[in-house]
Design a protein around this motif. Structure first.
Motif, mmCIF file in Angstrom:
data_model
loop_
_atom_site.group_PDB
_atom_site.id
_atom_site.type_symbol
_atom_site.label_atom_id
_atom_site.label_comp_id
_atom_site.label_asym_id
_atom_site.label_seq_id
_atom_site.Cartn_x
_atom_site.Cartn_y
_atom_site.Cartn_z
ATOM 1 N N ASN A 65 -44.481 39.402 56.705
ATOM 2 C CA ASN A 65 -44.213 38.037 56.223
ATOM 3 C C ASN A 65 -44.067 37.958 54.709
ATOM 4 O OD1 ASN A 65 -44.091 36.843 58.743
ATOM 5 N ND2 ASN A 65 -46.263 36.356 58.785
ATOM 6 N N PHE A 66 -44.766 38.819 53.978
ATOM 7 C CA PHE A 66 -44.644 38.800 52.522
ATOM 8 C C PHE A 66 -43.302 39.389 52.076
ATOM 9 C CE2 PHE A 66 -49.281 38.929 53.228
ATOM 10 C CZ PHE A 66 -49.608 37.738 52.615
ATOM 11 N N LEU A 67 -42.973 40.559 52.587
ATOM 12 C CA LEU A 67 -41.716 41.202 52.199
ATOM 13 C C LEU A 67 -40.505 40.444 52.727
ATOM 14 C CD1 LEU A 67 -42.612 44.975 52.673
ATOM 15 C CD2 LEU A 67 -42.412 43.695 50.534
ATOM 16 N N ASP A 68 -40.655 39.782 53.863
ATOM 17 C CA ASP A 68 -39.541 38.992 54.386
ATOM 18 C C ASP A 68 -39.334 37.710 53.593
ATOM 19 O OD1 ASP A 68 -38.465 40.626 56.393
ATOM 20 O OD2 ASP A 68 -40.043 40.057 57.789
ATOM 21 N N SER A 69 -40.343 37.316 52.826
ATOM 22 C CA SER A 69 -40.190 36.174 51.943
ATOM 23 C C SER A 69 -39.653 36.613 50.587
ATOM 24 C CB SER A 69 -41.530 35.460 51.766
ATOM 25 O OG SER A 69 -41.415 34.408 50.856
ATOM 26 N N ASN A 70 -40.174 37.742 50.110
ATOM 27 C CA ASN A 70 -39.763 38.281 48.804
ATOM 28 C C ASN A 70 -39.842 39.806 48.867
ATOM 29 O OD1 ASN A 70 -39.506 39.183 46.184
ATOM 30 N ND2 ASN A 70 -40.905 37.682 45.319
ATOM 31 N N PRO A 71 -38.715 40.492 48.977
ATOM 32 C CA PRO A 71 -38.730 41.953 49.104
ATOM 33 C C PRO A 71 -39.302 42.693 47.897
ATOM 34 C CG PRO A 71 -36.568 41.062 49.660
ATOM 35 C CD PRO A 71 -37.375 39.940 49.083
ATOM 36 N N ASN A 72 -39.571 42.001 46.809
ATOM 37 C CA ASN A 72 -40.118 42.641 45.612
ATOM 38 C C ASN A 72 -41.646 42.626 45.552
ATOM 39 O OD1 ASN A 72 -37.519 43.180 44.531
ATOM 40 N ND2 ASN A 72 -37.368 41.023 43.986
ATOM 41 N N VAL A 73 -42.288 42.021 46.535
ATOM 42 C CA VAL A 73 -43.752 41.939 46.562
ATOM 43 C C VAL A 73 -44.317 43.311 46.941
ATOM 44 C CG1 VAL A 73 -45.705 40.920 47.795
ATOM 45 C CG2 VAL A 73 -43.786 39.492 47.124
ATOM 46 N N ARG A 74 -45.323 43.739 46.212
ATOM 47 C CA ARG A 74 -45.934 45.050 46.461
ATOM 48 C C ARG A 74 -47.420 44.895 46.772
ATOM 49 N NH1 ARG A 74 -41.715 46.332 47.786
ATOM 50 N NH2 ARG A 74 -40.085 47.180 46.473
ATOM 51 N N TRP A 75 -47.723 44.131 47.806
ATOM 52 C CA TRP A 75 -49.115 43.851 48.131
ATOM 53 C C TRP A 75 -49.854 45.108 48.607
ATOM 54 C CZ3 TRP A 75 -51.036 44.790 52.904
ATOM 55 C CH2 TRP A 75 -50.137 44.857 53.967
ATOM 56 N N LYS A 76 -49.205 45.972 49.376
ATOM 57 C CA LYS A 76 -49.883 47.182 49.870
ATOM 58 C C LYS A 76 -50.313 48.084 48.715
ATOM 59 C CE LYS A 76 -47.654 47.631 54.359
ATOM 60 N NZ LYS A 76 -46.767 48.429 55.200
ATOM 61 N N GLU A 77 -49.411 48.297 47.785
ATOM 62 C CA GLU A 77 -49.718 49.158 46.641
ATOM 63 C C GLU A 77 -50.847 48.577 45.795
ATOM 64 O OE1 GLU A 77 -46.744 48.207 47.646
ATOM 65 O OE2 GLU A 77 -45.375 49.924 47.674
ATOM 66 N N THR A 78 -50.872 47.270 45.668
ATOM 67 C CA THR A 78 -51.923 46.610 44.895
ATOM 68 C C THR A 78 -53.291 46.847 45.529
ATOM 69 O OG1 THR A 78 -50.373 44.910 44.164
ATOM 70 C CG2 THR A 78 -52.726 44.397 43.987
ATOM 71 N N LEU A 79 -53.392 46.650 46.845
ATOM 72 C CA LEU A 79 -54.672 46.856 47.525
ATOM 73 C C LEU A 79 -55.064 48.329 47.558
ATOM 74 C CD1 LEU A 79 -54.473 44.294 50.472
ATOM 75 C CD2 LEU A 79 -55.773 44.132 48.353
ATOM 76 N N GLU A 80 -54.095 49.212 47.737
ATOM 77 C CA GLU A 80 -54.386 50.648 47.719
ATOM 78 C C GLU A 80 -54.947 51.058 46.352
ATOM 79 O OE1 GLU A 80 -50.615 52.346 48.780
ATOM 80 O OE2 GLU A 80 -50.923 51.987 50.919
ATOM 81 N N HIS A 81 -54.344 50.559 45.286
ATOM 82 C CA HIS A 81 -54.806 50.910 43.945
ATOM 83 C C HIS A 81 -56.192 50.317 43.673
ATOM 84 C CE1 HIS A 81 -54.489 52.298 39.859
ATOM 85 N NE2 HIS A 81 -54.813 51.097 39.421
ATOM 86 N N ALA A 82 -56.409 49.086 44.091
ATOM 87 C CA ALA A 82 -57.726 48.466 43.886
ATOM 88 C C ALA A 82 -58.817 49.287 44.579
ATOM 89 C CB ALA A 82 -57.711 47.032 44.411
ATOM 90 N N GLU A 83 -58.524 49.749 45.778
ATOM 91 C CA GLU A 83 -59.501 50.578 46.496
ATOM 92 C C GLU A 83 -59.677 51.926 45.786
ATOM 93 O OE1 GLU A 83 -60.502 51.402 51.105
ATOM 94 O OE2 GLU A 83 -58.439 51.875 50.523
ATOM 95 N N LYS A 84 -58.591 52.508 45.344
ATOM 96 C CA LYS A 84 -58.622 53.817 44.671
ATOM 97 C C LYS A 84 -59.480 53.800 43.411
ATOM 98 C CE LYS A 84 -55.561 57.256 42.608
ATOM 99 N NZ LYS A 84 -54.162 57.579 42.268
#
Length: 120
Positions: A65-84
């Motif tokens: 739903n996020f990428l289908d609204s805006n293909p430039n959103v990088r929510w997965k990478e943001t959460l992966e980095h926060a966890e890292k």
């Protein structure tokens, strides 16, 4: 309801997703992951940018739903980095409340719980 743009934008469109509820956690990464998961499972609002994109036969469906609204959103990478970097974990246990409570009561209980936990 989830809007197309964040609060920092002066403009906005119709909500793209319905209200998914109120979430709370002491772990900010788990909290964001739980909210993302709820939004990914939500049905897009009719006549929204998201539903219009999904109805377009030329739109590349991302099944997100996020990428289908805006293909430039990088929510997965943001959460992966926060966890890292140790801000929290993406693992969580969702506990659903069976009854509605007043918002002021919730915040009061949350503050009291945080204070009591901090004292131990």
């Amino acid at each position: 309801m989830l809007l197309v743009y964040c609060d920092c934008h002066g403009e906005n469109d119709a909500p793209i997703l319905p209200d998914v509820g109120i979430f709370a956690s002491f772990d900010p990464v788990a909290l964001d992951q739980a909210c993302v998961d709820a939004c990914l499972h939500a049905t897009p609002m009719p006549n929204s940018q998201l539903s219009d994109n999904l109805a377009d036969p030329h739109w590349h469906h991302h099944q997100d739903n996020f990428l289908d609204s805006n293909p430039n959103v990088r929510w997965k990478e943001t959460l992966e980095h926060a966890e890292k970097i140790g801000l929290g974990t993406r693992e969580y246990e969702l506990i659903q409340m069976k009854r509605r409570i007043e918002i002021t009561q919730f915040f009061f209980s949350f503050v009291c719980l945080r204070y009591c936990v901090g004292e131990q």
